[in-house]
Scaffold this active site. Structure first.
Site, PDB file in Angstrom:
ATOM      1  N   ASP A  30       0.810  -1.099   0.025  1.00  0.00           N
ATOM      2  CA  ASP A  30       0.093  -0.023   0.059  1.00  0.00           C
ATOM      3  C   ASP A  30       0.961   1.358  -0.151  1.00  0.00           C
ATOM      4  O   ASP A  30       1.894   1.180  -0.502  1.00  0.00           O
ATOM      5  CB  ASP A  30      -1.101  -0.005   1.120  1.00  0.00           C
ATOM      6  N   ASP A  56       2.891  -5.935   8.545  1.00  0.00           N
ATOM      7  CA  ASP A  56       2.246  -4.932   7.691  1.00  0.00           C
ATOM      8  C   ASP A  56       1.223  -4.311   8.666  1.00  0.00           C
ATOM      9  O   ASP A  56       1.114  -3.004   8.752  1.00  0.00           O
ATOM     10  CB  ASP A  56       1.277  -5.706   6.586  1.00  0.00           C
TER      11      ASP A  56
END
Length: 160
Positions: A44, A133
């Site tokens: 992302d 993450d």
């Protein structure tokens, strides 16, 4: 996307779906995936910011200049590959599939894998990229003020 002539697939949304199901069910029942450790980080825009903050990711001076100045002219001058005619170059926005965008996402995936390997080598604990993450994302949100000078890359895409 393609990178140096090779196809590159980024499955961010599919990975987030699997990770959310896994986390929701705490890895049991409907959330049990025997190969959950094969899922990479989600590629992302916030995690690369945190990776940069911790020194696990670096940007070229040209990329950093573009991200900081948000000038379309910088990307047009530095771009070595042709962007499709129907993709507008918007100030501050990397076109989906642009070399820099793919580099940031790909190197972020690799950086998290290196962190996973380091954790395992030093502690013997196998940590999934999903948890790293999650941690990096949360850290970047909680410490947004401390990282406000670290630019994020912006890309609009139906893929992620």
């Amino acid at each position: 996307h393609r990178f140096d002539g090779r196809p590159v697939c980024l499955y961010k949304r599919a990975q987030i779906l699997v990770a959310d199901i896994w986390a929701c069910f705490e890895g049991r029942g409907l959330g049990r995936f025997d190969d959950i450790d094969k899922v990479t980080m989600f590629a992302d825009y916030r995690v690369p910011q945190a990776l940069y903050h911790f020194g696990a990711l670096r940007y070229s001076s040209r990329l950093l200049e573009f991200l900081r100045r948000s000038e379309a002219a910088v990307i047009a001058a530095a771009d070595e590959q042709e962007v499709a005619d129907d993709v507008p170059v918007v100030p501050g926005l990397l076109p989906s599939g642009h070399r820099w965008e793919v580099e940031i996402r790909g190197n972020s995936i690799w950086a998290v894998e290196c962190i996973r390997q380091h954790i395992f080598k030093t502690t013997g604990v196998l940590v999934s990229a999903i948890l790293i993450d999650f941690y990096m994302w949360d850290y970047s949100k909680l410490h947004a003020d401390a990282m406000k000078n670290i630019p994020i890359h912006l890309t609009r895409s139906i893929f992620y």
